[in-house]
Design a protein around this motif. Structure first.
Motif, mmCIF file in Angstrom:
data_model
loop_
_atom_site.group_PDB
_atom_site.id
_atom_site.type_symbol
_atom_site.label_atom_id
_atom_site.label_comp_id
_atom_site.label_asym_id
_atom_site.label_seq_id
_atom_site.Cartn_x
_atom_site.Cartn_y
_atom_site.Cartn_z
ATOM 1 N N GLY A 123 40.551 25.208 49.283
ATOM 2 C CA GLY A 123 39.705 26.004 50.156
ATOM 3 C C GLY A 123 39.287 27.315 49.505
ATOM 4 N N GLU A 124 38.888 28.248 50.343
ATOM 5 C CA GLU A 124 38.444 29.559 49.866
ATOM 6 C C GLU A 124 39.185 30.654 50.607
ATOM 7 O OE1 GLU A 124 34.209 29.827 50.202
ATOM 8 O OE2 GLU A 124 33.904 28.733 48.321
ATOM 9 N N LYS A 125 39.304 31.801 49.952
ATOM 10 C CA LYS A 125 39.916 32.971 50.583
ATOM 11 C C LYS A 125 39.073 34.193 50.262
ATOM 12 C CE LYS A 125 44.771 31.545 50.716
ATOM 13 N NZ LYS A 125 45.175 31.887 52.083
ATOM 14 N N GLU A 126 39.040 35.123 51.188
ATOM 15 C CA GLU A 126 38.332 36.382 50.976
ATOM 16 C C GLU A 126 39.271 37.335 50.256
ATOM 17 O OE1 GLU A 126 37.075 39.197 54.237
ATOM 18 O OE2 GLU A 126 35.157 38.233 53.793
ATOM 19 N N LEU A 127 38.878 37.757 49.061
ATOM 20 C CA LEU A 127 39.784 38.516 48.198
ATOM 21 C C LEU A 127 39.096 39.748 47.620
ATOM 22 C CD1 LEU A 127 41.239 35.521 46.142
ATOM 23 C CD2 LEU A 127 42.323 36.658 48.079
ATOM 24 N N PRO A 128 39.874 40.753 47.268
ATOM 25 C CA PRO A 128 39.323 41.883 46.507
ATOM 26 C C PRO A 128 39.022 41.433 45.088
ATOM 27 C CG PRO A 128 41.688 42.114 46.724
ATOM 28 C CD PRO A 128 41.310 40.924 47.546
ATOM 29 N N PHE A 129 38.083 42.107 44.434
ATOM 30 C CA PHE A 129 37.671 41.656 43.107
ATOM 31 C C PHE A 129 37.015 42.782 42.320
ATOM 32 C CE2 PHE A 129 33.956 41.367 45.736
ATOM 33 C CZ PHE A 129 32.878 41.619 44.899
ATOM 34 N N LEU A 130 36.882 42.553 41.017
ATOM 35 C CA LEU A 130 36.044 43.363 40.143
ATOM 36 C C LEU A 130 34.948 42.456 39.611
ATOM 37 C CD1 LEU A 130 38.646 45.302 37.937
ATOM 38 C CD2 LEU A 130 37.342 46.195 39.872
ATOM 39 N N ARG A 181 34.819 42.804 49.772
ATOM 40 C CA ARG A 181 35.531 41.582 49.448
ATOM 41 C C ARG A 181 34.563 40.413 49.546
ATOM 42 N NH1 ARG A 181 41.674 41.985 50.979
ATOM 43 N NH2 ARG A 181 41.943 44.219 50.687
ATOM 44 N N ARG A 182 34.956 39.298 48.954
ATOM 45 C CA ARG A 182 34.144 38.097 49.060
ATOM 46 C C ARG A 182 35.037 36.869 48.918
ATOM 47 N NH1 ARG A 182 30.267 35.705 45.346
ATOM 48 N NH2 ARG A 182 31.354 33.937 46.256
ATOM 49 N N GLU A 183 34.481 35.694 49.220
ATOM 50 C CA GLU A 183 35.274 34.471 49.172
ATOM 51 C C GLU A 183 35.303 33.890 47.763
ATOM 52 O OE1 GLU A 183 33.884 31.747 52.120
ATOM 53 O OE2 GLU A 183 35.128 32.682 53.683
ATOM 54 N N PHE A 184 36.485 33.405 47.391
ATOM 55 C CA PHE A 184 36.685 32.772 46.092
ATOM 56 C C PHE A 184 37.348 31.418 46.281
ATOM 57 C CE2 PHE A 184 36.399 37.216 44.964
ATOM 58 C CZ PHE A 184 35.745 37.204 43.749
ATOM 59 N N PRO A 185 37.004 30.442 45.414
ATOM 60 C CA PRO A 185 37.768 29.189 45.407
ATOM 61 C C PRO A 185 39.231 29.506 45.126
ATOM 62 C CG PRO A 185 35.805 29.032 44.022
ATOM 63 C CD PRO A 185 35.955 30.468 44.393
ATOM 64 N N PHE A 186 40.120 29.038 45.964
ATOM 65 C CA PHE A 186 41.532 29.420 45.856
ATOM 66 C C PHE A 186 42.351 28.164 45.576
ATOM 67 C CE2 PHE A 186 44.243 32.958 46.170
ATOM 68 C CZ PHE A 186 45.452 32.558 46.693
ATOM 69 N N SER A 187 42.466 27.818 44.296
ATOM 70 C CA SER A 187 43.024 26.529 43.905
ATOM 71 C C SER A 187 44.515 26.412 44.151
ATOM 72 C CB SER A 187 42.743 26.265 42.421
ATOM 73 O OG SER A 187 43.292 27.284 41.612
ATOM 74 N N VAL A 219 30.795 38.333 35.483
ATOM 75 C CA VAL A 219 32.135 37.752 35.497
ATOM 76 C C VAL A 219 32.943 38.450 36.583
ATOM 77 C CG1 VAL A 219 34.282 37.404 34.228
ATOM 78 C CG2 VAL A 219 32.098 37.118 33.056
ATOM 79 N N TYR A 220 33.534 37.653 37.462
ATOM 80 C CA TYR A 220 34.338 38.172 38.562
ATOM 81 C C TYR A 220 35.823 37.990 38.233
ATOM 82 C CZ TYR A 220 30.023 37.582 41.327
ATOM 83 O OH TYR A 220 28.741 37.629 41.811
ATOM 84 N N VAL A 221 36.619 38.982 38.578
ATOM 85 C CA VAL A 221 38.072 38.854 38.496
ATOM 86 C C VAL A 221 38.608 39.093 39.905
ATOM 87 C CG1 VAL A 221 40.200 39.612 37.409
ATOM 88 C CG2 VAL A 221 38.049 39.740 36.135
ATOM 89 N N ALA A 222 39.223 38.062 40.481
ATOM 90 C CA ALA A 222 39.736 38.147 41.849
ATOM 91 C C ALA A 222 41.235 38.364 41.831
ATOM 92 C CB ALA A 222 39.405 36.864 42.613
ATOM 93 N N PHE A 223 41.726 39.068 42.859
ATOM 94 C CA PHE A 223 43.151 39.371 42.979
ATOM 95 C C PHE A 223 43.636 38.901 44.347
ATOM 96 C CE2 PHE A 223 41.091 42.388 40.258
ATOM 97 C CZ PHE A 223 41.931 42.472 39.158
ATOM 98 N N THR A 224 44.755 38.200 44.383
ATOM 99 C CA THR A 224 45.271 37.768 45.680
ATOM 100 C C THR A 224 45.963 38.930 46.369
ATOM 101 O OG1 THR A 224 47.325 36.970 44.684
ATOM 102 C CG2 THR A 224 45.594 35.360 45.058
ATOM 103 N N ASP A 225 45.569 39.169 47.598
ATOM 104 C CA ASP A 225 46.304 40.105 48.439
ATOM 105 C C ASP A 225 46.710 39.371 49.707
ATOM 106 O OD1 ASP A 225 43.893 39.904 49.741
ATOM 107 O OD2 ASP A 225 43.877 41.976 50.404
ATOM 108 N N ASP A 226 46.870 38.069 49.564
ATOM 109 C CA ASP A 226 47.331 37.237 50.651
ATOM 110 C C ASP A 226 48.426 36.339 50.075
ATOM 111 O OD1 ASP A 226 47.611 36.077 53.058
ATOM 112 O OD2 ASP A 226 45.584 35.272 53.209
ATOM 113 N N THR A 227 49.228 35.743 50.930
ATOM 114 C CA THR A 227 50.325 34.927 50.453
ATOM 115 C C THR A 227 49.810 33.537 50.085
ATOM 116 O OG1 THR A 227 51.786 36.097 51.957
ATOM 117 C CG2 THR A 227 52.636 34.079 50.982
#
Length: 222
Positions: free
Chosen positions: A146-153, A136-142, A60-68
């Motif tokens: 599209g997708e964004k490269e985000l930090p995650f656990l 970091r890796r890309e996540f679906p960014f609803s 299970v991945y938890v992504a965090f936005t560090d982009d606007t």
């Protein structure tokens, strides 16, 4: 020998207690800062992600936005859970396709995810937050497609943190700070909340740590 309470008297007591409770709960809630409420909510989300990984036997991945996400003040303030796409046989956890397991949750206005430098810690004590993780890796960014490269656990099926790894600590830190980010530099405007300067070099902040070996989460600023 004393007489007992009548049904009417007991009903009156229950009604009075209900009224007092209805009055006191909003007062108590108003004493809880948005930052503290957000920290408790984030802790619950991390615990839910760990439980899901162990229950489903899946990462299970938890992504965090560090982009606007949009041109607004709400940058650095969203998180969401993802699961590996079962149709993707790619064994690499860093590049496999993902599907959303939750919607994007958002911190309250005037509260954003913190960096390690937003906490005053003793000299020589490392405190890197998830946003500063090297992987970091890309996540679906609803939020805007599209997708964004985000930090995650990433919690593995044993409930441990598999990605990312810091080699100088057994914890990952999740910081929440009262403040804002300048859009140009992306740095915290210290002592700010909802655009109003509150004074002080360091903003009001809360910090959670996630144990890499057990995946358990604790609010360390209680």
């Amino acid at each position: 020998m004393g007489r007992g309470f009548t049904l009417l008297e007991m009903l009156v007591v229950v009604v009075v207690l209900s009224i007092l409770l209805a009055i006191s709960v909003p007062m108590f809630t108003s004493m809880t800062s948005p930052r503290k409420s957000a920290a408790v909510s984030l802790k619950a989300s991390m615990e839910a992600a760990r439980a899901l990984a162990m229950r489903e036997g899946r990462d299970v991945y938890v992504a965090f936005t560090d982009d606007t996400p949009r041109e607004s003040e709400n940058c650095y303030s969203h998180w969401a859970m993802f699961l590996p796409d079962e149709t993707d046989l790619n064994p690499n956890p860093e590049t496999r396709e993902l599907v959303a397991a939750s919607g994007w949750e958002r911190l309250p206005d005037g509260v954003v995810f913190a960096l390690g430098e937003d906490f005053e810690v003793p000299s020589g004590v490392p405190l890197n937050t998830v946003l500063e993780a090297p992987v970091r890796r890309e996540f679906p960014f609803s939020l805007e497609g599209g997708e964004k490269e985000l930090p995650f656990l990433m919690f593995n099926e044993e409930g441990r943190i598999q990605y990312p790894q810091f080699y100088d600590t057994q914890f990952h830190y999740l910081g929440i700070v009262e403040g804002m980010y300048e859009k140009g530099s992306g740095r915290t405007m210290r002592g700010m909340r909802s655009g109003v300067e509150t004074g002080g070099e360091y903003p009001q902040a809360d910090c959670l740590h996630v144990n890499l070996y057990t995946g358990r989460v604790r609010l360390i600023t209680e």
